[in-house]
Design an enzyme around this catalytic site. Structure first.
Site, mmCIF file in Angstrom:
data_model
loop_
_atom_site.group_PDB
_atom_site.id
_atom_site.type_symbol
_atom_site.label_atom_id
_atom_site.label_comp_id
_atom_site.label_asym_id
_atom_site.label_seq_id
_atom_site.Cartn_x
_atom_site.Cartn_y
_atom_site.Cartn_z
ATOM 1 N N LYS A 54 0.840 -1.204 0.000
ATOM 2 C CA LYS A 54 0.000 0.000 0.000
ATOM 3 C C LYS A 54 0.872 1.250 0.000
ATOM 4 O O LYS A 54 0.615 2.205 -0.742
ATOM 5 C CB LYS A 54 -0.931 -0.005 1.219
ATOM 6 C CG LYS A 54 -2.087 -0.975 1.079
ATOM 7 C CD LYS A 54 -2.867 -1.182 2.374
ATOM 8 C CE LYS A 54 -3.922 -2.274 2.159
ATOM 9 N NZ LYS A 54 -4.621 -2.685 3.381
ATOM 10 N N GLN A 98 -4.748 -1.352 9.521
ATOM 11 C CA GLN A 98 -4.716 -2.689 8.910
ATOM 12 C C GLN A 98 -5.341 -3.717 9.846
ATOM 13 O O GLN A 98 -5.044 -3.752 11.043
ATOM 14 C CB GLN A 98 -3.253 -3.059 8.577
ATOM 15 C CG GLN A 98 -3.089 -4.363 7.828
ATOM 16 C CD GLN A 98 -3.672 -4.325 6.411
ATOM 17 O OE1 GLN A 98 -3.713 -3.294 5.764
ATOM 18 N NE2 GLN A 98 -4.121 -5.474 5.938
ATOM 19 N N ASP A 121 -10.998 3.269 4.187
ATOM 20 C CA ASP A 121 -11.453 1.876 4.170
ATOM 21 C C ASP A 121 -12.975 1.795 4.070
ATOM 22 O O ASP A 121 -13.515 0.724 3.769
ATOM 23 C CB ASP A 121 -11.038 1.185 5.486
ATOM 24 C CG ASP A 121 -9.898 0.206 5.308
ATOM 25 O OD1 ASP A 121 -9.760 -0.341 4.208
ATOM 26 O OD2 ASP A 121 -9.154 0.002 6.285
HETATM 27 N N1 GUN Z 1 -7.119 -6.601 6.028
HETATM 28 C C1 GUN Z 1 -7.537 -7.337 4.974
HETATM 29 N N2 GUN Z 1 -8.224 -6.573 4.105
HETATM 30 C C2 GUN Z 1 -8.245 -5.317 4.618
HETATM 31 C C3 GUN Z 1 -8.792 -4.083 4.172
HETATM 32 O O1 GUN Z 1 -9.429 -3.962 3.118
HETATM 33 N N3 GUN Z 1 -8.566 -3.018 4.984
HETATM 34 C C4 GUN Z 1 -7.892 -3.130 6.154
HETATM 35 N N4 GUN Z 1 -7.748 -2.042 6.890
HETATM 36 N N5 GUN Z 1 -7.360 -4.260 6.604
HETATM 37 C C5 GUN Z 1 -7.551 -5.338 5.828
#
Ligand code: GUN
Length: 288
Positions: A54, A98, A121
């Site tokens: 990311k 995350q 998110d």
């Molecule tokens: N862990 C797995 N997928 C995601 C996501 O889309 N966002 C976040 N914050 N954590 C994740």
């Protein structure tokens, strides 16, 4: 018949190229560089990879990336303090915590602490509510990526039967709202659904988001249907770890009209949509 392959990797790349140009224009117009802060608590190896990817994608798109790695023993109060600081930081337009978080952390409480305007998110209850009401808000990235794949492939959605297998807050439920917004008739299935194969066979658009390896068989798919595999699991083959999805790709390829597989389908789209959400959040905070 062999299904048309809907390549999420190629689509994600073309979106990221276009986004980079949009970011450059935004910076030129506003003198503000969009910024994404990613918080990782603990040492989950998969999360470490996701967070690294990311951050890298952010920088490639011309955005600022702020990474905050916290020890697994971090307290709720410490996490709140960091979120508060990022909420108040004008260089930060998007905040992502995350998942999964360590067991002592209440994930919902942390998601609620993030300002809804910076919630890239789309997990804040206010954004979840906006989505369910058909109002403008920030929308979760993976479901957005699935919609982009369908639109890019010109799969008809209006009036079609869409079946989603998996009712998670991250994928299944928000995707149901997005498909409903585009006037599909949506069925949301789960582990207690009666005669799941028959329900899947009724789908013009079938989306699998269960985490159950290869559970969607060729015989579950209506000939010509559009199938999207959101699942990401891993299995060992000849001593190598290999990614597999929720769909039996070999079987479903022979029945579906088009297939976005895992790997190579919705996965790469998630990061592209995160970048789009970050630029969108920056626009709404700064104007431009
Ligand atoms: N862990 C797995 N997928 C995601 C996501 O889309 N966002 C976040 N914050 N954590 C994740």
């Amino acid at each position: 018949m062999t299904a048309r392959l809907l390549d999420g990797k190629a689509l994600a790349q073309s979106i990221r190229t276009r986004l980079k140009e949009e970011v450059a224009r935004f910076v030129q117009q506003t003198s503000v560089q969009p910024g994404l802060a990613v918080i990782l608590a603990g040492e989950n190896p998969a999360s470490q990879v996701y967070v690294r990817n990311k951050s890298k994608a952010c920088v490639e798109a011309g955005m600022n990336s702020f990474q905050h790695v916290l020890p697994a023993a971090v307290t709720q109060e410490e996490l709140f303090a960091l979120v508060d600081r990022l909420n108040a930081d004008p260089r930060v337009h998007g905040i992502l915590v995350q998942l999964p978080v360590p067991p002592q952390i209440n994930a919902l409480a942390v998601q609620e602490r993030v300002l809804p305007a910076k919630d890239v998110d789309g997990f804040h209850p206010l954004n979840v509510g906006y989505l369910s009401m058909g109002l403008e808000g920030l929308v979760p990235c993976t479901p957005l990526g699935v919609m982009e794949i369908l639109k890019d492939a010109q799969v008809p959605i209006l009036g079609q039967q869409a079946v989603i297998v998996g009712r998670s807050n991250i994928v299944g439920k928000p995707l149901a709202q997005l498909l409903l917004r585009e006037h599909a008739t949506v069925t949301l299935c789960h582990s207690r659904t009666r005669d799941l194969p028959a329900v899947c066979r009724s789908a013009d658009i079938l989306i699998a988001a269960t985490g159950q390896k290869k559970m969607i068989r060729g015989s579950w798919v209506k000939p010509g249907a559009a199938v999207i595999d959101v699942g990401i699991s891993f299995e060992e083959e000849n001593g190598k770890i290999k990614q597999v999805g929720d769909v039996d790709t070999g079987e479903v390829m022979e029945v579906a009209g088009c297939l976005s597989p895992s790997p190579g389908g919705p996965g790469p789209m998630t990061i592209a949509m995160l970048l789009c959400n970050t630029l969108r959040a920056a626009r709404r905070q700064v104007g431009g």
